[in-house]
Design an enzyme around this catalytic site. Structure first.
Site: not given
Ligand code: NAP
Length: 323
Positions: A239, A268, A286
């Site tokens: 993450r 992000e 991602h």
């Protein structure tokens, strides 16, 4: 008069078969546009709902729960649940579900894709070639790092970390890992648990697969990067926030580590511009779990948690945080 169906908010475009499955049981309010709702829009949309179907970029906190007093379940289409305030949910009697297992193998494959692309400079050399720089073959062009029989350090030997380790056995790698507690499968994986600093010192390649929490915030910062070998590579498939992106960009620029492969970022979808400016980093948006079967599996598992809740049945995958 027929009883009304419970109202479910689906915050992001989802596969049509999942919507169809849900629509027979819930009155749906869905965001099927490309546009993402602002926080204000989200707070407005949750107001009259009984259940929420969210993704990792939807922050479910005390403010949102207060705006949605009737909500009793939050189903996230992700294994990570750091975007959900579990204490606030518990205080309001809201259950939370996630989607473990169905994305494990796809995410481990992506960790390996990043690892190999990073160690063997795949993207960097491709950009160079496309830019027309390739005039001759040379002995020392784009020398990378070996993977075969190298030492792999896995930070977070859980479901995905173990799947990464199983693939590493085919590369005859020495496998080190760190967790807060020993992994039950360490003998089967041939993995050795060490302190984080020892792992960073000894590993040729480091893969991060820990959940994000206050404990793992900036787990890898300037000090940790300085501990790593100058030839080491780092992969973050976990993450954003587990790595201090600014410190990493600086370390890459200074050659303090060889290269990095990142799938997740602190803010992000915004990226630290310094990361975009360094050549020795592979950046993906991602997509760790992004195969059709994995994403459909996640989306359907979140939906099945919602229908199980409706039926008063046992939830397939409730979030039960470690004490
Ligand atoms: P998991 O099975 O719960 O594994 C997490 C591992 O991390 C556990 O072994 C845990 O062991 C360890 N851990 C937790 N806190 C730690 C700490 N402070 N220091 C060291 N180790 C720690 O979870 P998973 O299914 O493998 O998923 C892991 C994470 O990957 C998710 O939470 C998610 O954020 C991320 N993920 C990203 C993508 C993507 O698209 N990029 C896709 C899927 C998942 P101990 O409890 O013993 O410490």
């Amino acid at each position: 008069m027929a009883e009304r169906k419970p109202r479910l908010l689906v915050t992001r475009q989802v596969f049509p078969e999942v919507l169809e499955y849900l629509s027979s049981r819930f009155e749906l309010d869905t965001n099927q546009d490309d546009a993402i709702w602002s926080r204000e829009q989200l707070l407005e949309r949750v107001r009259d709902k009984d259940a929420l179907y969210v993704v990792t970029s939807d922050k479910v906190d005390a403010e949102l729960l207060a705006a949605a007093p009737a909500v009793r379940i939050v189903a996230t289409g992700s294994v990570g649940y750091n975007h959900i305030d579990l204490m606030a949910c518990r205080a309001r009697g809201v259950v939370v579900t996630n989607t473990p297992d169905v994305l494990t193998e796809a995410t481990a494959d992506m960790a390996w894709a990043l690892l190999m692309a990073t160690a063997r400079r795949v993207c960097e050399s491709e950009h160079w070639l496309r830019a027309g720089h390739w005039k001759r073959w040379a002995w020392d062009q784009f020398l990378g790092q070996d993977l075969f029989r190298a030492t792999l350090g896995i930070v977070g030997m859980g479901r995905i970390g173990s799947a990464v380790a199983r693939r590493a056995r085919g590369f005859e790698m020495r496998i080190l890992y760190c967790n807060r507690s020993p992994a039950a499968n360490e003998a089967e994986l041939g993995a050795h648990r060490v302190e984080r600093d020892a792992l960073l010192r000894e590993a040729d390649h480091v893969v991060l697969v820990v959940p994000y929490s206050s404990e793992t915030h900036h787990l890898i910062g300037a000090r940790e990067l300085a501990t790593m070998k100058p030839t080491a590579t780092l992969v973050n498939i976990a993450r954003g926030g587990v790595v201090d992106d600014a410190a990493l960009a600086q370390a890459l620029r200074d050659g303090r580590i060889a290269a990095a492969g990142l799938d997740v970022y602190e803010n992000e979808p915004a990226l630290d511009p310094a990361l975009l400016a360094v050549p020795n980093v592979v950046l993906t948006p991602h997509i760790g779990s992004a195969t059709r079967s994995s994403r459909l599996g996640m989306a359907m598992l979140a939906a099945k948690n919602l229908t199980a809740w409706l039926d008063g049945a046992e939830l397939p995958t409730p979030v039960v945080p470690k004490a």
